[in-house]
Design a protein around this motif. Structure first.
Motif, PDB file in Angstrom:
ATOM      1  N   ARG A   1     -10.418  -1.523  -2.620  1.00 24.27           N
ATOM      2  CA  ARG A   1      -9.473  -1.163  -3.682  1.00 24.27           C
ATOM      3  C   ARG A   1      -7.999  -1.256  -3.297  1.00 24.27           C
ATOM      4  NH1 ARG A   1     -11.414   1.930  -8.677  1.00 24.27           N
ATOM      5  NH2 ARG A   1     -13.605   1.356  -8.649  1.00 24.27           N
ATOM      6  N   ALA A   2      -7.689  -1.296  -2.017  1.00 27.57           N
ATOM      7  CA  ALA A   2      -6.272  -1.405  -1.644  1.00 27.57           C
ATOM      8  C   ALA A   2      -5.745  -2.755  -2.120  1.00 27.57           C
ATOM      9  CB  ALA A   2      -6.109  -1.271  -0.132  1.00 27.57           C
ATOM     10  N   MET A   3      -4.482  -2.797  -2.500  1.00 27.51           N
ATOM     11  CA  MET A   3      -4.005  -4.029  -3.124  1.00 27.51           C
ATOM     12  C   MET A   3      -3.807  -5.175  -2.134  1.00 27.51           C
ATOM     13  SD  MET A   3      -0.208  -3.173  -4.434  1.00 27.51           S
ATOM     14  CE  MET A   3       0.922  -2.181  -3.518  1.00 27.51           C
ATOM     15  N   ALA A   4      -3.765  -4.873  -0.864  1.00 32.33           N
ATOM     16  CA  ALA A   4      -3.699  -5.954   0.124  1.00 32.33           C
ATOM     17  C   ALA A   4      -4.231  -5.420   1.436  1.00 32.33           C
ATOM     18  CB  ALA A   4      -2.260  -6.437   0.292  1.00 32.33           C
ATOM     19  N   SER A   5      -4.760  -6.329   2.248  1.00 30.01           N
ATOM     20  CA  SER A   5      -5.433  -5.884   3.470  1.00 30.01           C
ATOM     21  C   SER A   5      -4.476  -5.210   4.450  1.00 30.01           C
ATOM     22  CB  SER A   5      -6.137  -7.064   4.139  1.00 30.01           C
ATOM     23  OG  SER A   5      -5.190  -8.031   4.506  1.00 30.01           O
ATOM     24  N   TYR A   6      -3.171  -5.555   4.391  1.00 30.36           N
ATOM     25  CA  TYR A   6      -2.301  -4.916   5.388  1.00 30.36           C
ATOM     26  C   TYR A   6      -2.139  -3.427   5.168  1.00 30.36           C
ATOM     27  CZ  TYR A   6       0.726  -7.301   1.958  1.00 30.36           C
ATOM     28  OH  TYR A   6       1.247  -7.839   0.832  1.00 30.36           O
ATOM     29  N   TYR A   7      -2.579  -2.914   4.021  1.00 27.47           N
ATOM     30  CA  TYR A   7      -2.561  -1.464   3.834  1.00 27.47           C
ATOM     31  C   TYR A   7      -3.646  -0.763   4.651  1.00 27.47           C
ATOM     32  CZ  TYR A   7       0.974  -1.433   0.239  1.00 27.47           C
ATOM     33  OH  TYR A   7       2.158  -1.543  -0.415  1.00 27.47           O
ATOM     34  N   TRP A   8      -4.752  -1.483   4.972  1.00 24.99           N
ATOM     35  CA  TRP A   8      -5.833  -0.785   5.678  1.00 24.99           C
ATOM     36  C   TRP A   8      -6.226  -1.383   7.017  1.00 24.99           C
ATOM     37  CZ3 TRP A   8      -9.816  -4.110   6.459  1.00 24.99           C
ATOM     38  CH2 TRP A   8     -10.005  -5.133   5.518  1.00 24.99           C
TER      39      TRP A   8
END
Ligand SMILES: [Zn+2]
Length: 326
Positions: free
Chosen positions: A286-293
């Protein structure tokens, strides 16, 4: 020279705990007693003082750099005033900091339990050296503390970090806070137990019912965890669902704070991977882009039952070395 020792106090609805610790978070002496909150304000204040005297023992006052108190919110972290403690009858606008400073002649600092747990995990636990972390506790409620840019986020009134009261389902169940569809109403221990009862009433077979001898009122998240660890598919699904909601909550937080670590504690987190895996999967999805997680581990808290006391200790160390809160 300021003393090296710190006194930490954990004022809870059931227990008052106190400890004498050093600057590395090693507890040198500890005590606890029942809060007996129903007896009212004065006796509880007396018991807090008694617990502090007990851990202080024959330690000279000059050796102690301050007293930290962890209390249930809402409270004013600057003035050290407990505005309203739902589990402590008679506690309205109690100037705890002033009362304790008068008694002990030492600096006293007061903070919200979940906020200080974040500080404790950062100073002594899973988040050492991390400047952007969010601590979430999942137990009978869901609380949290947000450290952003190496500062504990307090907010204008000191009330920030209520991660459990973000709306997740606009038309979801009613929360204890009065709002609808809060994360706490969907994924805290009582919500897991409630969903278990609802499922059992539809006639679904699960080991959870056997664990309470068919008395559904006795179901708590603990029984659900016990059944889940033994492989019961309904119990496993209940943790998957709770993890899904917590995951959505974390996605909201990651988008707002771009944290580099999420630490999860509290009784419900004892479910381990049964809870953490669905959380991580939801965040990835659900995060809008992988760099958030992708550089943000989601890990269990490491301080266990001492997290509150160590939060109080961490607060004193922080307040004595920074003017952020002045
Ligand atoms: Zn709520």
């Amino acid at each position: 020279m300021v003393g090296k020792l710190i006194i930490g106090v954990d004022l809870g609805g059931t227990q008052i705990r106190a400890a004498l610790a050093d600057g590395e978070g090693s507890i040198l002496r500890r005590t606890s007693c029942l809060t007996l909150a129903e007896e009212g304000l004065e006796p509880v204040i007396g018991r807090i003082k008694g617990a502090i005297y007990e851990v202080m023992g024959s330690t000279e006052r000059g050796q102690v750099q301050g007293i930290g108190v962890v209390a249930p919110g809402p409270l004013d972290p600057w003035k050290g005033v407990i505005m309203d403690a739902p589990n402590l009858p008679g506690w309205k606008n109690v100037p705890l900091k002033d009362l304790m400073e008068e008694e002990f002649g030492l600096p006293v600092f007061v903070g919200n339990d979940a906020n200080l747990a974040a500080l404790a995990e950062q100073r002594f636990g899973a988040g050492q050296g991390v400047s952007d972390l969010i601590y979430i506790t999942v137990s009978t409620g869901i609380g949290g503390g947000i450290i952003a840019d190496n500062r504990l986020l307090l907010g204008a009134q000191g009330l920030a970090g209520e991660v459990g009261h973000q709306t997740i389902e606009a038309h979801g169940p009613r929360c204890n806070c009065g709002n609808i569809g809060c994360l706490e109403a969907l994924a805290a221990g009582p919500a897991i137990a409630r969903t278990a009862r609802e499922l059992i009433k539809t006639g679904i077979g699960t080991a959870i019912a056997d664990l309470v001898g068919g008395d559904l009122d006795k179901i708590t998240a603990r029984e659900v965890n016990q059944a889940a660890q033994a492989g019961d598919p309904v119990a496993i699904e209940l943790f998957r669902q709770a993890g899904f909601y917590i995951g959505i909550g974390i996605v909201n937080l990651l988008h707002l704070f771009n944290s580099s670590l999420i630490v999860i504690g509290g009784g419900v987190a004892k479910a381990g991977d049964l809870l953490f895996e669905p959380i991580r999967a939801t965040v990835r999805e659900r995060a809008m882009a992988s760099y958030y997680w992708e550089h943000t581990p989601i890990v269990p808290a490491t301080l266990g039952d001492d997290v509150a006391l160590l939060g109080a200790v961490a607060l004193v160390l922080l307040r004595n070395t920074t003017t952020n809160w002045e």
